[in-house]
Design a protein around this motif. Structure first.
Motif, short mmCIF file in Angstrom:
data_model
loop_
_atom_site.label_atom_id
_atom_site.label_comp_id
_atom_site.label_asym_id
_atom_site.label_seq_id
_atom_site.Cartn_x
_atom_site.Cartn_y
_atom_site.Cartn_z
N UNK A 1 7.75 12.86 -4.23
CA UNK A 1 8.30 12.16 -3.07
C UNK A 1 7.56 10.85 -2.87
N UNK A 2 8.32 9.80 -2.59
CA UNK A 2 7.72 8.50 -2.36
C UNK A 2 8.54 7.73 -1.34
N UNK A 3 7.87 6.83 -0.64
CA UNK A 3 8.52 5.93 0.31
C UNK A 3 8.54 4.53 -0.30
N UNK A 4 9.71 3.88 -0.21
CA UNK A 4 9.87 2.56 -0.81
C UNK A 4 10.52 1.62 0.19
N UNK B 1 0.81 -1.21 0.00
CA UNK B 1 0.00 0.00 0.00
C UNK B 1 0.85 1.26 0.00
N UNK B 2 1.92 1.26 0.80
CA UNK B 2 2.81 2.43 0.83
C UNK B 2 3.47 2.64 -0.52
N UNK B 3 3.91 1.53 -1.14
CA UNK B 3 4.61 1.64 -2.42
C UNK B 3 3.69 2.14 -3.53
N UNK B 4 2.47 1.62 -3.59
CA UNK B 4 1.57 1.96 -4.69
C UNK B 4 0.86 3.29 -4.49
#
Length: 499
Positions: free
Chosen positions: A53-56, A35-38
């Protein structure tokens, strides 16, 4: 009832519940990361830059700044199984131009960046938490098809997210912004990484470093056709350290590029310029005169005395062999290697203790030098360690593998890799030897090292470049004299026989 008194059926029931519970947790954590990735990416305006900005999920907790097409900056900001990726998607030309031209707006940039970046990060974190919880809930509901399992999955996701956030908060290193690792185009490295003097003197100011970084990127995008170079800094002396070129002309191309891009003041070569020290190889050294800079050279174990004399004849060359010379404002002491490996007819003590004793012998002489020496250059790291305490900084080579060590005396030893990629020796191994060089930044007043950039190019058959910034945490530290031995009456053992 104690577990050892349980019936077999009760034991199977308990074991089944444990397995199902572990499965629920595993599915919930996987769903949360998915969920965090998508769904966790956000877009924001930070100063003149439009960023994503994104969390992976990542085992190496880090922050990555993707400044395509110039390259990436990596910051070791935290230890947690998640990475923050910031992508520079667009530049607002009007706003960037105004910031570059109006000094008042530039002065307000740190506060503006801090405010807008904080808002963007808050939005990112909130979105990531919601998407992570939704992923955990939906994932467990799809797999187990029971409300109870879905609620347990939601709770597991919440615990996983909270634990990750706590790990980030406890291990966050804001000072990592001054030690980026750069991967990308060599020409863009100085402008993107930033000025070493600014990095050091503003070490405590995270906001100003961020402003500097954004200003650099704005200038890069604003003048794509001609990448800007950062201005020469009057308070630093830039030294390019190369070693073990081994007749590889690729090294000359690298030196030409780096001296231009990084505004180098002096080049220091710690030996093994050639392979066999023969007459035909002397033509290789003629490139030294084309750099237009002082080229300090100390002989390596593959360089003959004839090679040393050939280097000395080149314009700008400074050959050091048991001597001190002031070059570009720094007092340098250099010592040629006592061995000449290609000539097997000459016996020279080359065991580790003899080499270390040679270094200590010459260090004893330096202890009497006035003014003191700022930098020592030798070829072999074993000899180099004998100079511990004789100078704040020692440069060496020989091993074809870069390393740095802070000796007990307070002296820093930097062993360079091979700027020639080990020459033809690169063909002897399955993996190519990287092409290595370093840019060292010395304070013009104190003559102490403030920071250095390690430049690494892919070896034979590879096309890559990486630049990693390091900051000297205590440049003014006390240098304690190391153990020395009295010099022998016969003098040094640096003389070698020319083949």
């Amino acid at each position: 009832m104690h577990p050892k008194n349980w019936t077999p059926g009760l034991r199977r029931f308990a074991k089944g519940r444990t397995v199902r519970g572990a499965a629920v947790v595993a599915v919930a954590v996987a769903g949360a990361w998915l969920g965090v990735t998508l769904g966790g990416a956000v877009h924001a305006n930070v100063g003149p830059v439009e960023i994503g900005m994104s969390l992976q999920p990542s085992w190496a907790g880090e922050t990555v700044l993707d400044a395509h097409p110039f390259g990436e900056l990596l910051f070791d900001t935290h230890n947690a199984p998640i990475a923050l990726r910031v992508t520079l998607e667009n530049i607002n030309p009007a706003r960037a131009g105004a910031l570059l031209e109006d000094s008042r707006l530039s002065a307000q940039l740190p506060a503006l960046l801090e405010r807008e970046l904080r808002e963007g990060v808050k939005t990112l974190v909130l979105r990531a938490v919601l998407c992570g919880l939704a992923g955990a809930l939906v994932g467990t509901l799809i797999v187990f098809r029971r409300p109870g399992a879905a609620l347990a999955g939601l709770l597991s996701g919440a615990v996983a997210i909270a634990g990750t956030g706590a790990a980030i908060a406890l291990t966050f290193r804001p000072d990592s912004v001054v030690e980026p690792k750069y991967t990308g185009l060599l020409a863009g490295a100085p402008s993107l990484v930033g000025d070493a003097e600014s990095i050091v003197t503003k070490f405590e100011s995270y906001r100003l470093q961020l402003a500097k970084l954004v200003n650099n990127v704005s200038q890069l995008y604003d003048t794509v056709s001609a990448l800007p170079l950062y201005d020469s800094d009057p308070t630093s002396i830039r030294v390019l350290h190369v070693s073990d070129i081994h007749l590889n002309p690729i090294a000359w191309n690298l030196i030409h590029s780096v001296t231009t891009q990084f505004k180098i003041d002096v080049i220091v070569d710690t030996g093994d310029l050639t392979d066999h020290g023969t007459g035909p190889e002397e033509k290789f050294v003629k490139e030294i005169g084309d750099f237009g800079l002082p080229y300090v050279f100390v002989r390596g174990n593959h360089d003959s005395m004839a090679t040393q004399r050939a280097v000395a004849r080149q314009k700008g060359a400074v050959v050091l062999d048991g001597s001190v010379k002031t070059v570009a404002g720094l007092r340098l002491y250099g010592l040629g290697d006592p061995r000449f490996t290609p000539d097997k007819s000459v016996a020279v003590d080359s065991d580790l203790e003899s080499l270390a004793a040679l270094g200590r012998s010459h260090a004893a002489r330096l202890g009497e030098a006035s003014p003191p020496v700022d930098l020592v250059a030798v070829h072999d790291p074993t000899i180099a360690k004998g100079f511990s305490g004789a100078a704040p900084m020692i440069l060496a080579g020989h091993s074809h593998e870069r390393s740095t060590e802070l000796l007990a005396s307070g002296t820093r030893l930097l062993v360079q890799g091979s700027t020639g990629g080990a020459g033809l020796r690169a063909l002897e191994h399955d993996e190519p030897t990287p092409v290595a060089a370093s840019v060292l930044y010395f304070d013009r007043e104190t003559h102490r090292l403030r920071a250095w950039d390690d430049i690494t190019l892919g070896g034979l058959g590879e096309q890559s470049v990486q630049i990693e910034r390091h900051v000297e945490t205590d440049p003014g530290r006390t240098i304690s004299p190391g153990p020395t031995v009295a010099p022998s009456p016969a003098g040094s053992t640096t003389g070698t026989t020319t083949p």
